[in-house]
Design a protein around this motif. Structure first.
Motif, PDB file in Angstrom:
ATOM      1  N   MET A  51      17.134   5.501  55.712  1.00  9.76           N
ATOM      2  CA  MET A  51      17.557   4.285  56.343  1.00  9.76           C
ATOM      3  C   MET A  51      18.145   3.308  55.345  1.00  9.76           C
ATOM      4  SD  MET A  51      15.535   2.690  59.344  1.00  9.76           S
ATOM      5  CE  MET A  51      16.518   2.950  60.760  1.00  9.76           C
ATOM      6  N   GLY A  52      17.606   3.234  54.189  1.00  7.52           N
ATOM      7  CA  GLY A  52      18.057   2.264  53.202  1.00  7.52           C
ATOM      8  C   GLY A  52      16.895   1.758  52.399  1.00  7.52           C
ATOM      9  N   SER A  53      17.171   0.863  51.536  1.00  9.50           N
ATOM     10  CA  SER A  53      16.095   0.316  50.706  1.00  9.50           C
ATOM     11  C   SER A  53      16.341  -1.168  50.472  1.00  9.50           C
ATOM     12  CB  SER A  53      16.016   1.060  49.380  1.00  9.50           C
ATOM     13  OG  SER A  53      17.205   0.859  48.644  1.00  9.50           O
ATOM     14  N   TYR A  54      15.321  -1.817  49.988  1.00  5.83           N
ATOM     15  CA  TYR A  54      15.392  -3.243  49.678  1.00  5.83           C
ATOM     16  C   TYR A  54      14.631  -3.491  48.395  1.00  5.83           C
ATOM     17  CZ  TYR A  54      14.503  -8.226  49.820  1.00  5.83           C
ATOM     18  OH  TYR A  54      14.418  -9.554  49.495  1.00  5.83           O
ATOM     19  N   GLU A  55      15.202  -4.276  47.521  1.00  6.67           N
ATOM     20  CA  GLU A  55      14.516  -4.688  46.301  1.00  6.67           C
ATOM     21  C   GLU A  55      14.310  -6.193  46.338  1.00  6.67           C
ATOM     22  OE1 GLU A  55      16.734  -3.722  42.818  1.00  6.67           O
ATOM     23  OE2 GLU A  55      16.098  -1.646  42.812  1.00  6.67           O
ATOM     24  N   GLY A  56      13.158  -6.608  45.952  1.00  6.04           N
ATOM     25  CA  GLY A  56      12.884  -8.030  45.834  1.00  6.04           C
ATOM     26  C   GLY A  56      12.164  -8.294  44.525  1.00  6.04           C
ATOM     27  N   PHE A  57      12.247  -9.492  44.037  1.00  9.15           N
ATOM     28  CA  PHE A  57      11.623  -9.832  42.765  1.00  9.15           C
ATOM     29  C   PHE A  57      10.665 -10.990  42.961  1.00  9.15           C
ATOM     30  CE2 PHE A  57      15.498  -7.688  41.829  1.00  9.15           C
ATOM     31  CZ  PHE A  57      15.162  -6.852  40.785  1.00  9.15           C
ATOM     32  N   LYS A  58       9.500 -10.849  42.367  1.00 11.22           N
ATOM     33  CA  LYS A  58       8.487 -11.903  42.431  1.00 11.22           C
ATOM     34  C   LYS A  58       8.673 -12.891  41.286  1.00 11.22           C
ATOM     35  CE  LYS A  58       3.537 -12.664  42.581  1.00 11.22           C
ATOM     36  NZ  LYS A  58       2.224 -12.059  42.559  1.00 11.22           N
ATOM     37  N   THR A  59       9.022 -12.376  40.128  1.00  8.24           N
ATOM     38  CA  THR A  59       9.248 -13.223  38.955  1.00  8.24           C
ATOM     39  C   THR A  59      10.528 -12.793  38.265  1.00  8.24           C
ATOM     40  OG1 THR A  59       7.995 -11.772  37.476  1.00  8.24           O
ATOM     41  CG2 THR A  59       6.763 -13.527  38.562  1.00  8.24           C
ATOM     42  N   TRP A  60      11.050 -13.677  37.424  1.00 10.71           N
ATOM     43  CA  TRP A  60      12.247 -13.410  36.664  1.00 10.71           C
ATOM     44  C   TRP A  60      11.907 -13.678  35.203  1.00 10.71           C
ATOM     45  CZ3 TRP A  60      11.677 -15.991  41.171  1.00 10.71           C
ATOM     46  CH2 TRP A  60      12.298 -15.435  42.284  1.00 10.71           C
ATOM     47  N   PRO A  61      11.948 -12.658  34.357  1.00  9.31           N
ATOM     48  CA  PRO A  61      11.415 -12.792  33.003  1.00  9.31           C
ATOM     49  C   PRO A  61      12.097 -13.841  32.128  1.00  9.31           C
ATOM     50  CG  PRO A  61      12.499 -10.675  33.291  1.00  9.31           C
ATOM     51  CD  PRO A  61      12.442 -11.319  34.630  1.00  9.31           C
ATOM     52  N   LEU A  62      13.340 -14.174  32.413  1.00 13.52           N
ATOM     53  CA  LEU A  62      14.028 -15.156  31.578  1.00 13.52           C
ATOM     54  C   LEU A  62      14.304 -16.464  32.320  1.00 13.52           C
ATOM     55  CD1 LEU A  62      16.532 -12.792  29.753  1.00 13.52           C
ATOM     56  CD2 LEU A  62      14.438 -13.807  28.854  1.00 13.52           C
ATOM     57  N   SER A  63      13.552 -16.715  33.365  1.00 13.38           N
ATOM     58  CA  SER A  63      13.808 -17.909  34.180  1.00 13.38           C
ATOM     59  C   SER A  63      13.573 -19.208  33.426  1.00 13.38           C
ATOM     60  CB  SER A  63      12.956 -17.882  35.449  1.00 13.38           C
ATOM     61  OG  SER A  63      11.582 -17.954  35.130  1.00 13.38           O
ATOM     62  N   GLN A  64      12.727 -19.186  32.419  1.00 11.27           N
ATOM     63  CA  GLN A  64      12.413 -20.407  31.667  1.00 11.27           C
ATOM     64  C   GLN A  64      13.139 -20.485  30.328  1.00 11.27           C
ATOM     65  OE1 GLN A  64      10.494 -22.761  33.208  1.00 11.27           O
ATOM     66  NE2 GLN A  64      10.587 -21.311  34.899  1.00 11.27           N
ATOM     67  N   ALA A  65      13.918 -19.470  29.988  1.00 10.80           N
ATOM     68  CA  ALA A  65      14.604 -19.454  28.692  1.00 10.80           C
ATOM     69  C   ALA A  65      15.682 -20.538  28.649  1.00 10.80           C
ATOM     70  CB  ALA A  65      15.219 -18.081  28.434  1.00 10.80           C
ATOM     71  N   LEU A  66      15.673 -21.309  27.586  1.00 11.54           N
ATOM     72  CA  LEU A  66      16.639 -22.394  27.435  1.00 11.54           C
ATOM     73  C   LEU A  66      17.502 -22.259  26.181  1.00 11.54           C
ATOM     74  CD1 LEU A  66      14.351 -25.411  28.419  1.00 11.54           C
ATOM     75  CD2 LEU A  66      16.038 -24.233  29.842  1.00 11.54           C
ATOM     76  N   THR A  67      17.056 -21.450  25.227  1.00 13.50           N
ATOM     77  CA  THR A  67      17.777 -21.353  23.957  1.00 13.50           C
ATOM     78  C   THR A  67      18.164 -19.904  23.664  1.00 13.50           C
ATOM     79  OG1 THR A  67      15.809 -20.961  22.599  1.00 13.50           O
ATOM     80  CG2 THR A  67      16.396 -23.272  23.052  1.00 13.50           C
ATOM     81  N   VAL A  68      19.107 -19.755  22.747  1.00 14.05           N
ATOM     82  CA  VAL A  68      19.515 -18.425  22.306  1.00 14.05           C
ATOM     83  C   VAL A  68      18.343 -17.715  21.641  1.00 14.05           C
ATOM     84  CG1 VAL A  68      21.040 -17.170  20.728  1.00 14.05           C
ATOM     85  CG2 VAL A  68      21.942 -19.066  22.101  1.00 14.05           C
ATOM     86  N   ASP A  69      17.541 -18.437  20.892  1.00 12.57           N
ATOM     87  CA  ASP A  69      16.374 -17.831  20.236  1.00 12.57           C
ATOM     88  C   ASP A  69      15.387 -17.259  21.257  1.00 12.57           C
ATOM     89  OD1 ASP A  69      17.209 -18.215  17.637  1.00 12.57           O
ATOM     90  OD2 ASP A  69      16.255 -20.183  17.472  1.00 12.57           O
ATOM     91  N   GLU A  70      15.228 -17.935  22.385  1.00 15.36           N
ATOM     92  CA  GLU A  70      14.350 -17.401  23.439  1.00 15.36           C
ATOM     93  C   GLU A  70      14.925 -16.109  24.019  1.00 15.36           C
ATOM     94  OE1 GLU A  70      12.101 -21.021  25.572  1.00 15.36           O
ATOM     95  OE2 GLU A  70      14.288 -21.207  25.568  1.00 15.36           O
ATOM     96  N   LEU A  71      16.230 -16.061  24.161  1.00 20.36           N
ATOM     97  CA  LEU A  71      16.859 -14.821  24.631  1.00 20.36           C
ATOM     98  C   LEU A  71      16.692 -13.705  23.606  1.00 20.36           C
ATOM     99  CD1 LEU A  71      20.193 -16.175  26.142  1.00 20.36           C
ATOM    100  CD2 LEU A  71      18.138 -15.451  27.367  1.00 20.36           C
ATOM    101  N   LYS A  72      16.869 -14.030  22.344  1.00 21.11           N
ATOM    102  CA  LYS A  72      16.720 -13.023  21.285  1.00 21.11           C
ATOM    103  C   LYS A  72      15.295 -12.497  21.189  1.00 21.11           C
ATOM    104  CE  LYS A  72      20.463 -14.521  18.248  1.00 21.11           C
ATOM    105  NZ  LYS A  72      20.805 -15.080  16.927  1.00 21.11           N
ATOM    106  N   SER A  73      14.313 -13.331  21.497  1.00 18.91           N
ATOM    107  CA  SER A  73      12.913 -12.900  21.358  1.00 18.91           C
ATOM    108  C   SER A  73      12.413 -12.114  22.579  1.00 18.91           C
ATOM    109  CB  SER A  73      12.005 -14.106  21.106  1.00 18.91           C
ATOM    110  OG  SER A  73      11.947 -14.932  22.257  1.00 18.91           O
ATOM    111  N   HIS A  74      13.232 -12.014  23.610  1.00 15.28           N
ATOM    112  CA  HIS A  74      12.841 -11.224  24.791  1.00 15.28           C
ATOM    113  C   HIS A  74      12.710  -9.754  24.400  1.00 15.28           C
ATOM    114  CE1 HIS A  74      12.563 -10.093  28.984  1.00 15.28           C
ATOM    115  NE2 HIS A  74      13.494  -9.191  28.786  1.00 15.28           N
ATOM    116  N   PRO A  75      11.713  -9.038  24.910  1.00 10.27           N
ATOM    117  CA  PRO A  75      11.551  -7.613  24.565  1.00 10.27           C
ATOM    118  C   PRO A  75      12.569  -6.739  25.298  1.00 10.27           C
ATOM    119  CG  PRO A  75       9.843  -8.273  26.108  1.00 10.27           C
ATOM    120  CD  PRO A  75      10.622  -9.523  25.772  1.00 10.27           C
TER     121      PRO A  75
END
Length: 72
Positions: A1-25
């Motif tokens: 029939m099909g599928s659906y994906e949903g997300f409860k959280t977003w791992p980079l939703s609070q990132a504000l700086t390039v350093d925060e992006l770089k430190s993401h695993p």
């Protein structure tokens, strides 16, 4: 029939700086062993030509999944 994906959280939703992006695993391609794929594809193509794709989506959807749609 099909599928659906949903997300409860977003791992980079609070990132504000390039350093925060770089430190993401970020995933490392070395975590997966892709060496069997050519043999698998060859065996599959003996019967019928196949198209193999791992991820459906675009750069925009991946951004939404990491940051959340409202944070882009």
């Amino acid at each position: 029939m099909g599928s659906y994906e949903g997300f409860k959280t977003w791992p980079l939703s609070q990132a504000l700086t390039v350093d925060e992006l770089k430190s993401h695993p970020w995933p490392n391609p070395d975590w997966w062993d892709f060496s069997p794929l050519p043999g698998i594809m060859k065996r599959m193509d003996e019967h019928e030509e196949y198209h193999i794709r791992f991820r459906i989506g675009s750069v925009f959807e991946i951004g939404w999944q990491l940051r959340g749609y409202r944070n882009l």
